[in-house]
Design a protein around this motif. Structure first.
Motif, mmCIF file in Angstrom:
data_model
loop_
_atom_site.group_PDB
_atom_site.id
_atom_site.type_symbol
_atom_site.label_atom_id
_atom_site.label_comp_id
_atom_site.label_asym_id
_atom_site.label_seq_id
_atom_site.Cartn_x
_atom_site.Cartn_y
_atom_site.Cartn_z
ATOM 1 N N SER A 1 0.815 -1.214 0.000
ATOM 2 C CA SER A 1 0.000 0.000 0.000
ATOM 3 C C SER A 1 0.852 1.268 0.000
ATOM 4 O O SER A 1 0.379 2.334 -0.409
ATOM 5 C CB SER A 1 -0.931 0.004 1.212
ATOM 6 O OG SER A 1 -1.905 -0.996 1.046
ATOM 7 N N LYS B 1 1.504 -7.099 -5.791
ATOM 8 C CA LYS B 1 0.120 -6.996 -6.269
ATOM 9 C C LYS B 1 -0.238 -8.240 -7.087
ATOM 10 O O LYS B 1 -1.343 -8.770 -6.981
ATOM 11 C CB LYS B 1 -0.073 -5.711 -7.081
ATOM 12 C CG LYS B 1 -1.523 -5.258 -7.079
ATOM 13 C CD LYS B 1 -1.686 -3.796 -7.406
ATOM 14 C CE LYS B 1 -3.146 -3.416 -7.449
ATOM 15 N NZ LYS B 1 -3.373 -2.040 -7.863
ATOM 16 N N LEU C 1 -1.164 -11.013 -4.853
ATOM 17 C CA LEU C 1 -2.533 -10.901 -4.333
ATOM 18 C C LEU C 1 -3.564 -11.268 -5.399
ATOM 19 O O LEU C 1 -4.540 -11.970 -5.110
ATOM 20 C CB LEU C 1 -2.782 -9.481 -3.815
ATOM 21 C CG LEU C 1 -1.913 -9.098 -2.619
ATOM 22 C CD1 LEU C 1 -2.047 -7.620 -2.290
ATOM 23 C CD2 LEU C 1 -2.257 -9.944 -1.392
ATOM 24 N N SER D 1 -8.101 -5.898 4.019
ATOM 25 C CA SER D 1 -9.361 -6.648 3.904
ATOM 26 C C SER D 1 -10.178 -6.566 5.195
ATOM 27 O O SER D 1 -11.329 -6.129 5.184
ATOM 28 C CB SER D 1 -9.093 -8.125 3.595
ATOM 29 O OG SER D 1 -8.223 -8.292 2.519
ATOM 30 N N GLY E 1 -11.246 -3.139 6.095
ATOM 31 C CA GLY E 1 -12.324 -2.714 5.191
ATOM 32 C C GLY E 1 -13.665 -3.319 5.570
ATOM 33 O O GLY E 1 -14.665 -2.610 5.714
ATOM 34 N N LYS F 1 -2.880 1.976 -8.781
ATOM 35 C CA LYS F 1 -3.003 1.829 -7.319
ATOM 36 C C LYS F 1 -4.440 1.507 -6.934
ATOM 37 O O LYS F 1 -4.834 1.678 -5.772
ATOM 38 C CB LYS F 1 -2.541 3.117 -6.626
ATOM 39 C CG LYS F 1 -1.043 3.322 -6.602
ATOM 40 C CD LYS F 1 -0.289 2.338 -5.696
ATOM 41 C CE LYS F 1 -0.443 2.653 -4.237
ATOM 42 N NZ LYS F 1 0.320 1.674 -3.396
HETATM 43 C C1 HEM Z 1 -5.652 -0.240 -1.927
HETATM 44 C C2 HEM Z 1 -10.132 0.462 -0.293
HETATM 45 C C3 HEM Z 1 -10.584 -4.278 0.587
HETATM 46 C C4 HEM Z 1 -6.037 -4.925 -0.802
HETATM 47 C C5 HEM Z 1 -6.844 0.328 -1.590
HETATM 48 C C6 HEM Z 1 -7.111 1.730 -1.728
HETATM 49 C C7 HEM Z 1 -8.367 1.927 -1.280
HETATM 50 C C8 HEM Z 1 -8.892 0.647 -0.850
HETATM 51 C C9 HEM Z 1 -9.102 3.256 -1.202
HETATM 52 C C10 HEM Z 1 -6.144 2.776 -2.244
HETATM 53 C C11 HEM Z 1 -5.420 3.478 -1.144
HETATM 54 C C12 HEM Z 1 -4.504 4.545 -1.683
HETATM 55 O O1 HEM Z 1 -3.485 4.195 -2.278
HETATM 56 O O2 HEM Z 1 -4.816 5.717 -1.531
HETATM 57 C C13 HEM Z 1 -10.600 -0.761 0.174
HETATM 58 C C14 HEM Z 1 -11.868 -0.956 0.843
HETATM 59 C C15 HEM Z 1 -11.982 -2.296 1.094
HETATM 60 C C16 HEM Z 1 -10.802 -2.930 0.574
HETATM 61 C C17 HEM Z 1 -12.829 0.144 1.172
HETATM 62 C C18 HEM Z 1 -13.084 -3.082 1.759
HETATM 63 C C19 HEM Z 1 -14.225 -2.616 2.127
HETATM 64 C C20 HEM Z 1 -9.445 -4.881 0.149
HETATM 65 C C21 HEM Z 1 -9.270 -6.294 0.044
HETATM 66 C C22 HEM Z 1 -7.994 -6.504 -0.345
HETATM 67 C C23 HEM Z 1 -7.363 -5.188 -0.495
HETATM 68 C C24 HEM Z 1 -10.351 -7.350 0.282
HETATM 69 C C25 HEM Z 1 -7.398 -7.856 -0.576
HETATM 70 C C26 HEM Z 1 -6.486 -8.128 -1.415
HETATM 71 C C27 HEM Z 1 -5.536 -3.688 -1.123
HETATM 72 C C28 HEM Z 1 -4.140 -3.449 -1.490
HETATM 73 C C29 HEM Z 1 -4.035 -2.110 -1.838
HETATM 74 C C30 HEM Z 1 -5.358 -1.547 -1.667
HETATM 75 C C31 HEM Z 1 -3.018 -4.457 -1.480
HETATM 76 C C32 HEM Z 1 -2.799 -1.378 -2.386
HETATM 77 C C33 HEM Z 1 -2.893 -1.425 -3.894
HETATM 78 C C34 HEM Z 1 -1.671 -0.980 -4.631
HETATM 79 O O3 HEM Z 1 -0.658 -0.700 -3.992
HETATM 80 O O4 HEM Z 1 -1.697 -0.942 -5.869
HETATM 81 N N1 HEM Z 1 -7.945 -0.321 -1.086
HETATM 82 N N2 HEM Z 1 -9.990 -1.964 0.039
HETATM 83 N N3 HEM Z 1 -8.291 -4.236 -0.208
HETATM 84 N N4 HEM Z 1 -6.233 -2.519 -1.238
HETATM 85 FE FE1 HEM Z 1 -8.156 -2.290 -0.783
#
Ligand code: HEM
Length: 471
Positions: free
Chosen positions: A114, A127, A130, A282, A285, A428
């Motif tokens: 992240s 990524k 995942l 996860s 969230g 992202k």
């Molecule tokens: C990134 C929201 C669930 C894995 C993000 C970001 C948001 C977000 C807003 C971007 C943050 C930023 O860089 O500013 C949510 C919400 C979730 C949720 C609201 C559930 C209600 C999950 C789940 C996973 C996950 C289930 C499982 C793999 C990630 C990862 C990133 C990310 C690894 C970083 C992505 C990157 O670096 O390209 N998420 N997420 N998230 N989320 Fe989720």
């Protein structure tokens, strides 16, 4: 030529209005407004109003001494916000939590996915790991959800029979943790000797240690300010909790860790990343999202419940809950999107301008300098009346149904990207995007296969006060 009017064409960009005030003093004063005197929505809305602009210079919390520089350019409308998704224009390195970054001792010494910019080679590897994990477990999500949340609803019913109410938020904290472990790794966390039933508590502490600067627990200001918002909470107090969480992942995620090695990651770095993606991304969230969906649906009342029950039961038709059946549930999916639009669980997004930029709001064009921190307060963007009209602040369950409804999906930003776009190793956007919408739908399916309607009290917790079982 008029300065800064019209928002497009050959209009000269205008400087971003607003002021950061007196260094240190104003940042602390603004923090108090944010947490205690105005509250989040008012904090941003009042500043946009004061300067007559939805792109405005403001301080964001936590400020001193946690963050070196609280100054940002805030993007508070649906048109300017998406610049934050464009990794050609903004750098996403170490900005996940904004103007401060929690110590890497909380993540095994690693900067986890992240916090990585896509230009860093490890970003794509983690990524990809995942994406592969979620793809390999796709058949596990529905049965794991139904088993865990079916048991949760059994508990709700017995608690209502006993005391007339049941705290869904508390039950969800325990159930989501079990569900995710079982769905991702096929091993219930409570079966791990290191965790037993203590997983959710250890996870909640570890989350608090990272998010304290952005959190209020409802305690008096005089306690919260020094304890949560001024200096970091020391890691040694939760070292053993983190170790126990890590032990679960090291054992339960061995297949994924083999995969990580094939992708060129060390097992250790991959394990800290899996822990973070599972427990922070996860679990963090779902802790927020599921009670919010439930509260919006409870408040919408019996009319929506009847329509959801009819759609869900019609699609399942007495058989299994399959992906094909879920795809037929247009209203159900719209309700989940609407909850994500109104109450995005992750409200803040940040990115640093990679070069001098121009950003457009609905009304004007603004000049941004290379290196400035851009900040989006998502509720302002996804409740923008210029896109969602007079009902922008209301819950409209069927907002995204039909062809016209679908046109609005590109303004749903909860995943750090448009709902019409997909996460990739080069951007992202949240890799859990599809899973999150699936889980939201499964909650509604579970509820309305069982109940015709239900009632709940909505406050800090969502407390179910009555259920009417399906005939
Ligand atoms: C990134 C929201 C669930 C894995 C993000 C970001 C948001 C977000 C807003 C971007 C943050 C930023 O860089 O500013 C949510 C919400 C979730 C949720 C609201 C559930 C209600 C999950 C789940 C996973 C996950 C289930 C499982 C793999 C990630 C990862 C990133 C990310 C690894 C970083 C992505 C990157 O670096 O390209 N998420 N997420 N998230 N989320 Fe989720």
């Amino acid at each position: 030529m008029e300065l800064g009017r019209g928002g497009s064409g050959n209009v000269l960009p205008r400087p971003v209005p607003g002021s950061y005030g007196v260094p240190f003093v104003s940042a602390v004063r603004d923090r108090l407004d944010f947490y205690y005197l105005q509250g989040q929505d008012k904090y941003f809305e009042s500043r946009a109003e004061k300067h007559g602009s939805t792109v405005v210079r403001i301080n964001v919390p936590p400020g001193p001494f946690m963050a070196r520089d609280p100054r940002v350019v805030a993007l508070l409308d649906a048109k300017s916000f998406p610049v934050l998704f464009d990794v050609a224009k903004v750098e996403k390195r170490d900005v996940f939590t904004g103007t401060y970054m929690p110590s890497t001792s909380l993540t095994g010494g690693y900067r986890v996915c992240s916090y990585l910019d896509p230009s860093e080679p490890t970003h794509a590897k983690v990524k990809q790991l995942l994406f592969s994990l979620l793809a390999s477990r796709k058949d596990a999500f529905v049965p794991a959800f139904r088993a865990n949340f079916g048991a949760l609803l059994d508990t709700v019913e017995s608690q209502i029979a006993g005391s007339g109410k049941s705290n869904f938020t508390g039950l969800n904290d325990a159930t989501s943790f079990e569900f995710i472990g079982e769905a991702y790794f096929g091993v219930r966390p409570s079966a791990s000797s290191a965790l037993a039933t203590g997983g959710p508590t250890k996870a909640a502490k570890w989350l608090l240690w990272q998010l304290a600067p952005l959190t209020t627990l409802g305690l008096p200001m005089i306690l919260e300010e020094p304890l949560l918002h001024t200096v970091p909470l020391p890691f040694f107090l939760i070292r053993s909790d983190y170790k126990a969480l890590y032990a679960y992942f090291a054992a339960a995620a061995s297949d994924a860790l083999d995969d990580a090695e094939r992708l060129g990651l060390s097992r250790e770095e991959a394990c800290h990343n899996l822990l973070f993606a599972t427990v922070f991304n996860s679990y963090g969230g779902f802790k927020l999202l599921l009670p919010r969906i439930l509260s919006r649906v409870a408040e919408a009342g019996k009319g929506l419940h009847e329509r959801l029950a009819a759609e869900i039961r019609g699609a399942v038709a007495g058989g299994e809950v399959t992906m094909a059946a879920l795809e037929k549930m247009e209203l159900t999916r719209s309700v989940v999107w609407e909850a994500l639009r109104l109450d995005p669980p992750v409200r803040f997004q940040y990115g640093r301008a990679k070069a001098d930029l121009e950003i457009e709001s609905h009304d004007a064009k603004y000049a941004i300098k290379k290196g400035e921190m851009l900040f989006g307060y998502q509720p302002c963007a996804t409740r923008d009346p210029r896109v969602f009209g007079a009902t922008a602040r209301e819950f409209v369950g069927d907002r995204f149904v039909g062809e016209e409804g679908r046109k609005l999906l590109k303004y749903v930003y909860w995943s750090n990207g448009r709902e019409t776009e997909s996460p990739s190793v080069d951007n992202k956007q949240c890799p859990g995007k599809n899973l999150v919408v699936l889980v939201g739908r499964l909650l509604l399916v579970e509820l309305f296969l069982r109940y015709d309607t239900f009632t709940a009290e909505v406050g800090t917790n969502v407390v179910i006060t009555g259920v009417t079982k399906a005939a």
